[in-house]
Design an enzyme around this catalytic site. Structure first.
Site, PDB file in Angstrom:
ATOM      1  N   TYR A  52       2.817  36.485  43.242  1.00  0.00           N
ATOM      2  CA  TYR A  52       3.540  35.772  42.177  1.00  0.00           C
ATOM      3  C   TYR A  52       2.544  34.997  41.319  1.00  0.00           C
ATOM      4  CZ  TYR A  52       7.856  36.615  44.858  1.00  0.00           C
ATOM      5  OH  TYR A  52       8.908  37.174  45.522  1.00  0.00           O
TER       6      TYR A  52
HETATM    7  N1  LIG Z   1      11.203  40.004  48.937  1.00  0.00           N
HETATM    8  C1  LIG Z   1      11.285  40.477  47.723  1.00  0.00           C
HETATM    9  O1  LIG Z   1      10.903  41.618  47.447  1.00  0.00           O
HETATM   10  C2  LIG Z   1      11.892  39.597  46.662  1.00  0.00           C
HETATM   11  C3  LIG Z   1      12.273  40.153  45.436  1.00  0.00           C
HETATM   12  C4  LIG Z   1      12.855  39.322  44.487  1.00  0.00           C
HETATM   13  C5  LIG Z   1      13.029  37.961  44.757  1.00  0.00           C
HETATM   14  N2  LIG Z   1      12.622  37.452  45.958  1.00  0.00           N
HETATM   15  C6  LIG Z   1      12.786  36.008  46.266  1.00  0.00           C
HETATM   16  O2  LIG Z   1      14.118  35.584  46.008  1.00  0.00           O
HETATM   17  C7  LIG Z   1      14.133  34.472  45.121  1.00  0.00           C
HETATM   18  C8  LIG Z   1      15.373  34.466  44.265  1.00  0.00           C
HETATM   19  O3  LIG Z   1      15.607  35.700  43.669  1.00  0.00           O
HETATM   20  P1  LIG Z   1      15.564  35.962  42.083  1.00  0.00           P
HETATM   21  O4  LIG Z   1      14.879  34.856  41.374  1.00  0.00           O
HETATM   22  O5  LIG Z   1      15.068  37.360  41.941  1.00  0.00           O
HETATM   23  O6  LIG Z   1      17.117  36.021  41.702  1.00  0.00           O
HETATM   24  P2  LIG Z   1      18.334  35.005  41.748  1.00  0.00           P
HETATM   25  O7  LIG Z   1      18.066  33.867  42.621  1.00  0.00           O
HETATM   26  O8  LIG Z   1      19.514  35.862  41.979  1.00  0.00           O
HETATM   27  O9  LIG Z   1      18.390  34.544  40.215  1.00  0.00           O
HETATM   28  C9  LIG Z   1      17.498  33.623  39.703  1.00  0.00           C
HETATM   29  C10 LIG Z   1      17.853  33.306  38.255  1.00  0.00           C
HETATM   30  O10 LIG Z   1      19.170  32.819  38.180  1.00  0.00           O
HETATM   31  C11 LIG Z   1      19.247  31.769  37.257  1.00  0.00           C
HETATM   32  N3  LIG Z   1      19.870  30.642  37.949  1.00  0.00           N
HETATM   33  C12 LIG Z   1      19.607  30.137  39.179  1.00  0.00           C
HETATM   34  N4  LIG Z   1      20.478  29.153  39.472  1.00  0.00           N
HETATM   35  C13 LIG Z   1      21.303  29.037  38.395  1.00  0.00           C
HETATM   36  C14 LIG Z   1      22.407  28.216  38.076  1.00  0.00           C
HETATM   37  N5  LIG Z   1      22.868  27.327  38.935  1.00  0.00           N
HETATM   38  N6  LIG Z   1      23.014  28.379  36.863  1.00  0.00           N
HETATM   39  C15 LIG Z   1      22.578  29.289  35.982  1.00  0.00           C
HETATM   40  N7  LIG Z   1      21.533  30.101  36.212  1.00  0.00           N
HETATM   41  C16 LIG Z   1      20.906  29.980  37.415  1.00  0.00           C
HETATM   42  C17 LIG Z   1      17.865  31.467  36.735  1.00  0.00           C
HETATM   43  O11 LIG Z   1      17.844  32.070  35.434  1.00  0.00           O
HETATM   44  P3  LIG Z   1      17.051  31.512  34.133  1.00  0.00           P
HETATM   45  O12 LIG Z   1      15.688  32.060  34.254  1.00  0.00           O
HETATM   46  O13 LIG Z   1      17.804  32.129  32.981  1.00  0.00           O
HETATM   47  O14 LIG Z   1      17.117  30.034  34.133  1.00  0.00           O
HETATM   48  C18 LIG Z   1      16.966  32.215  37.699  1.00  0.00           C
HETATM   49  O15 LIG Z   1      15.869  32.789  37.083  1.00  0.00           O
HETATM   50  C19 LIG Z   1      12.845  34.602  44.347  1.00  0.00           C
HETATM   51  O16 LIG Z   1      12.488  33.386  43.791  1.00  0.00           O
HETATM   52  C20 LIG Z   1      11.893  35.113  45.432  1.00  0.00           C
HETATM   53  O17 LIG Z   1      11.419  34.021  46.177  1.00  0.00           O
HETATM   54  C21 LIG Z   1      12.083  38.248  46.902  1.00  0.00           C
END
Ligand SMILES: NC(=O)c1ccc[n+]([C@@H]2O[C@H](COP(=O)([O-])OP(=O)(O)OC[C@H]3O[C@@H](n4cnc5c(N)ncnc54)[C@H](OP(=O)(O)O)[C@@H]3O)[C@@H](O)[C@H]2O)c1
Length: 321
Positions: A52
């Site tokens: 990251y």
């Molecule tokens: N192991 C793997 O391969 C893998 C892959 C992907 C992710 N991950 C992990 O999972 C974590 C979370 O997944 P993700 O970031 O992909 O997806 P997510 O948590 O489903 O979505 C994150 C996005 O949702 C928005 N958000 C979050 N809370 C909100 C709220 N209360 N109201 C409105 N919008 C909100 C933000 O958007 P905005 O940017 O528009 O503010 C943020 O960028 C990552 O940070 C990472 O640590 C792991």
């Protein structure tokens, strides 16, 4: 050793990417506020990865997390769990290469509670993985990491990796997969939760808000931000309208937000969601997913609405069977 894991964690994938923007200092302050708030509420698991942040910002997400942790002095400090994921890059071929990657991550983070294999190489180069898993075990033996986790494994490959690590005296603590109302494939079709329960592995739900879609802020393709999200979510909007309508109705009935309902559903399914909050407002809202539970009727309604959608989230290409 048994890691103490909270009901919900905080993802930091976004941190690495946001840091590519110019307004870095402003963002760092916003992210520190997210960290401080989460820990003060007992949300103490933070997930990041050594991939990251790219170019001159390589490792920056881990560095920031380390700085925030070092500076934090409030409640729940002792329970903070910093988790990173080491990428099985094609040039990481030996046990030693994984140990060296883990050492660097631990240095950036200041403490390394959970070291995870970011993805399995089962789908394209299965022979690469064995020595890398041995490297994760060595990181624990050396006291550099406290526990080992995996990511993007299906049950068959999970059993294989579990057996290899158990033979080295290492317990697999966690497995993280993409899991949300719009990504149930690993759990429902592959029966992953059952296998995790059998092996005493905690299941972590990544992208639990379907990259923000389940918060209700995108209802039309024209609402989507550019980049990866336009690509991933553009393919499934407006095909998920039945679910978004149901989430909204359940949220209104509960006086909660759609994000809180979506995250509470993950918790009700026995997983630890790690939503990626970008600012304090989002973190505060997400924390409102804790302390209550959807009832069986609401869960069934949400799942029926998800089943009625003709589109789902695209699965990670590394997700194995
Ligand atoms: N192991 C793997 O391969 C893998 C892959 C992907 C992710 N991950 C992990 O999972 C974590 C979370 O997944 P993700 O970031 O992909 O997806 P997510 O948590 O489903 O979505 C994150 C996005 O949702 C928005 N958000 C979050 N809370 C909100 C709220 N209360 N109201 C409105 N919008 C909100 C933000 O958007 P905005 O940017 O528009 O503010 C943020 O960028 C990552 O940070 C990472 O640590 C792991």
């Amino acid at each position: 050793m048994q890691l103490r894991l909270p009901e919900m964690g905080c993802g930091t994938w976004a941190w690495g990417n946001r840091l590519l923007w110019d307004y870095q200092v402003e963002m760092d302050d916003a992210l520190k506020a997210v960290f401080d708030f989460c820990v003060s509420q007992g949300i103490t698991l933070f997930d990041t990865g050594d991939s990251y942040g790219t170019g001159k910002l390589s490792g920056q997400s881990e560095k920031l997390l380390g700085q925030f942790n070092a500076a934090y002095e409030g409640d729940y400090k002792e329970q903070i769990c910093l988790a990173t994921k080491l990428a099985p890059y094609p040039w990481r071929l030996t046990q030693g290469s994984m140990v060296s990657a883990g050492r660097s991550s631990a240095q950036r983070l200041g403490q390394l509670d959970l070291v995870q294999m970011h993805w399995t190489t089962a789908n394209y180069f299965p022979w690469q993985e064995g020595p890398l898993l041995d490297g994760l075990a060595e990181l624990c033996d050396l006291g550099i990491a406290k526990g080992v986790g995996l990511s993007n494994y299906g049950p068959k490959r999970l059993r294989w990796a579990h057996k290899r690590l158990v033979a080295l005296g290492i317990k697999v603590q966690t497995l993280q997969v993409q899991y949300s109302l719009l990504s149930t494939y690993p759990v429902d079709e592959l029966n992953l939760k059952v296998v995790c329960d059998e092996l005493d592995i905690r299941l972590i739900a990544y992208s639990p808000l379907a990259l923000g879609l389940l918060t209700g802020k995108y209802t039309d393709k024209s609402d989507l931000p550019g980049g990866l999200r336009k690509l991933a979510l553009g393919q499934i909007l407006p095909g998920v309208t039945p679910l978004l309508s149901c989430l909204k109705a359940v949220a209104e009935g509960r006086n909660k937000t759609m994000a809180q309902v979506a995250l509470n559903w993950c918790i009700c399914k026995g997983t630890i969601p790690i939503p990626g909050a970008k600012n304090l407002q989002q973190a505060k809202q997400n924390a409102g997913a804790l302390g209550w539970s959807l009832n069986e009727g609401e869960i069934a309604e949400l799942e029926a609405a998800a089943a009625a959608c003709d589109k789902k989230m695209v699965q990670n290409i590394f997700q194995s069977r």
